[in-house]
Design an enzyme around this catalytic site. Structure first.
Site, PDB file in Angstrom:
ATOM      1  N   GLU A  44      40.282  41.982  17.173  1.00  0.00           N
ATOM      2  CA  GLU A  44      39.525  43.077  16.843  1.00  0.00           C
ATOM      3  C   GLU A  44      38.916  42.701  14.614  1.00  0.00           C
ATOM      4  O   GLU A  44      38.256  42.789  14.409  1.00  0.00           O
ATOM      5  CB  GLU A  44      40.123  44.545  16.661  1.00  0.00           C
ATOM      6  N   SER A  54      36.663  51.789  16.542  1.00  0.00           N
ATOM      7  CA  SER A  54      37.568  53.316  15.837  1.00  0.00           C
ATOM      8  C   SER A  54      39.062  53.033  15.206  1.00  0.00           C
ATOM      9  O   SER A  54      38.502  51.516  14.193  1.00  0.00           O
ATOM     10  CB  SER A  54      37.778  53.775  16.730  1.00  0.00           C
ATOM     11  N   LYS A  58      44.762  49.549  13.626  1.00  0.00           N
ATOM     12  CA  LYS A  58      44.391  49.855  15.005  1.00  0.00           C
ATOM     13  C   LYS A  58      45.388  49.406  16.084  1.00  0.00           C
ATOM     14  O   LYS A  58      46.536  48.314  15.308  1.00  0.00           O
ATOM     15  CB  LYS A  58      43.491  48.796  14.137  1.00  0.00           C
ATOM     16  N   GLY A  59      45.233  49.155  16.970  1.00  0.00           N
ATOM     17  CA  GLY A  59      45.686  48.379  18.007  1.00  0.00           C
ATOM     18  C   GLY A  59      46.588  48.886  19.104  1.00  0.00           C
ATOM     19  O   GLY A  59      47.080  48.706  20.086  1.00  0.00           O
ATOM     20  N   GLY A  60      46.407  50.383  18.943  1.00  0.00           N
ATOM     21  CA  GLY A  60      46.806  51.174  20.280  1.00  0.00           C
ATOM     22  C   GLY A  60      46.914  51.094  21.884  1.00  0.00           C
ATOM     23  O   GLY A  60      47.056  51.313  22.397  1.00  0.00           O
ATOM     24  N   GLY A  61      45.326  50.300  21.861  1.00  0.00           N
ATOM     25  CA  GLY A  61      44.795  49.996  22.752  1.00  0.00           C
ATOM     26  C   GLY A  61      45.806  48.033  22.876  1.00  0.00           C
ATOM     27  O   GLY A  61      44.956  47.518  24.275  1.00  0.00           O
ATOM     28  N   LYS A  91      42.122  61.263  12.979  1.00  0.00           N
ATOM     29  CA  LYS A  91      42.203  60.212  12.744  1.00  0.00           C
ATOM     30  C   LYS A  91      42.395  59.607  10.762  1.00  0.00           C
ATOM     31  O   LYS A  91      43.009  58.821  10.490  1.00  0.00           O
ATOM     32  CB  LYS A  91      41.498  58.871  13.536  1.00  0.00           C
ATOM     33  N   SER A 139      37.017  48.302  20.763  1.00  0.00           N
ATOM     34  CA  SER A 139      37.592  48.791  22.179  1.00  0.00           C
ATOM     35  C   SER A 139      37.998  49.593  21.880  1.00  0.00           C
ATOM     36  O   SER A 139      38.824  50.505  21.012  1.00  0.00           O
ATOM     37  CB  SER A 139      38.804  47.866  22.453  1.00  0.00           C
ATOM     38  N   THR A 185      36.785  55.259  22.371  1.00  0.00           N
ATOM     39  CA  THR A 185      35.367  55.889  21.530  1.00  0.00           C
ATOM     40  C   THR A 185      35.007  55.098  21.179  1.00  0.00           C
ATOM     41  O   THR A 185      33.541  55.029  21.184  1.00  0.00           O
ATOM     42  CB  THR A 185      36.003  56.294  19.834  1.00  0.00           C
TER      43      THR A 185
HETATM   44  C1  5RP Z   1      42.602  49.302  20.440  1.00  0.00           C
HETATM   45  C2  5RP Z   1      41.844  50.095  18.840  1.00  0.00           C
HETATM   46  C3  5RP Z   1      41.004  50.926  19.323  1.00  0.00           C
HETATM   47  O1  5RP Z   1      39.789  51.302  17.695  1.00  0.00           O
HETATM   48  C4  5RP Z   1      42.404  52.700  18.256  1.00  0.00           C
HETATM   49  O2  5RP Z   1      43.551  52.444  19.266  1.00  0.00           O
HETATM   50  C5  5RP Z   1      41.937  54.208  19.120  1.00  0.00           C
HETATM   51  O3  5RP Z   1      41.194  54.108  20.060  1.00  0.00           O
HETATM   52  P1  5RP Z   1      40.460  55.148  21.096  1.00  0.00           P
HETATM   53  O4  5RP Z   1      39.304  55.262  20.154  1.00  0.00           O
HETATM   54  O5  5RP Z   1      40.610  54.952  22.647  1.00  0.00           O
HETATM   55  O6  5RP Z   1      41.457  57.021  20.276  1.00  0.00           O
HETATM   56  O7  5RP Z   1      42.649  49.812  17.658  1.00  0.00           O
HETATM   57  O8  5RP Z   1      43.210  47.731  19.977  1.00  0.00           O
END
Ligand code: 5RP
Length: 218
Positions: free
Chosen positions: A102, A81, A93-96, A120, A27, A30
């Site tokens: 995942e 990503s 991971k997990g910014g989103g 990154k 998610s 990217t």
């Molecule tokens: C979501 C994630 C994404 O892979 C991570 O946050 C990178 O996001 P982006 O491609 O918007 O920079 O772990 O849970």
């Protein structure tokens, strides 16, 4: 600039999609670029297991078949990503906020391909907040455990995961012993999963720069 780099690495990841396969995908922005690119070869694949409702919605818009993970025993490849990936190919991971799904999909995939822009890919994690998904009633008890570990917990306001849970972003945690930390946090009652992907790390990373894409495996 980073959008251009995210797009270029997403396009190059298409070469890693096996013909006639069902793939897992992550998610984020990217992966959104990747899904758009995937739509151009969608007749070559059988379907996709998405890690979030956002990815699922976008796949549906492009008429790419969605597959339920419960109908499969394994996946050839998981493409996602990361917020950061270090030189050992461990990830935060997990910014989103989609970390739990995942992690599940990555765990049943034979290969984890991580695709990132150059910002990154870091030698060592440099204090990026580590997300942790928690069952709502454990928000305070888990936060107290994070403080005991030397971290600063911040509740992610107005955010509910696809699984109906909360997210705490943990700042200032020492990640020198990342595998131990991942296992320790996973064991705190109320934690659903932690955004350290060190036990199951990436097998291969593609990193985009303005003039090239680097392919790194250990
Ligand atoms: C979501 C994630 C994404 O892979 C991570 O946050 C990178 O996001 P982006 O491609 O918007 O920079 O772990 O849970």
């Amino acid at each position: 600039m980073f959008d251009t780099l995210k797009k270029s690495v997403a396009i190059s990841a298409i070469n890693y999609v096996p013909k006639n396969s069902i793939i897992g995908i992550g998610s984020g922005s990217t992966i959104n670029f990747f899904i758009k690119e995937l739509s151009t070869i969608s007749s070559y694949i059988r379907g996709v297991v998405p890690s979030s409702s956002m990815s699922e919605d976008l796949l549906k818009q492009f008429n790419i078949p969605i597959v339920d993970l419960n109908t499969l025993t394994s996946l050839d490849i998981y493409i996602d990503s990361a917020d950061q990936i270090n030189h050992s190919l461990e990830m935060i991971k997990g910014g989103g906020g989609a970390l739990t799904r995942e992690k599940i999909i990555a765990s049943v995939s034979k290969k984890f391909l991580c695709i990132v822009d150059k910002s990154k890919y870091v030698k060592k994690f440099d204090n990026f907040p580590i997300p942790v998904e928690v069952i709502p009633i454990s928000l305070n008890s888990v936060s107290r455990e994070v403080v005991k570990l030397g971290g600063i917990p911040k509740y992610r306001k107005n955010f509910i995961t696809d699984n109906g849970n909360y997210v705490i972003d943990m700042y200032d945690l020492c990640t020198n012993n990342s595998i131990y930390l991942e296992k320790y946090i996973n064991n705190i009652p109320g934690v659903v999963s932690v955004g350290l992907f060190c036990v199951r790390k990436a097998d291969l990373v593609l990193v985009s720069y303005s003039n090239r894409i680097d392919k790194i495996s250990l």
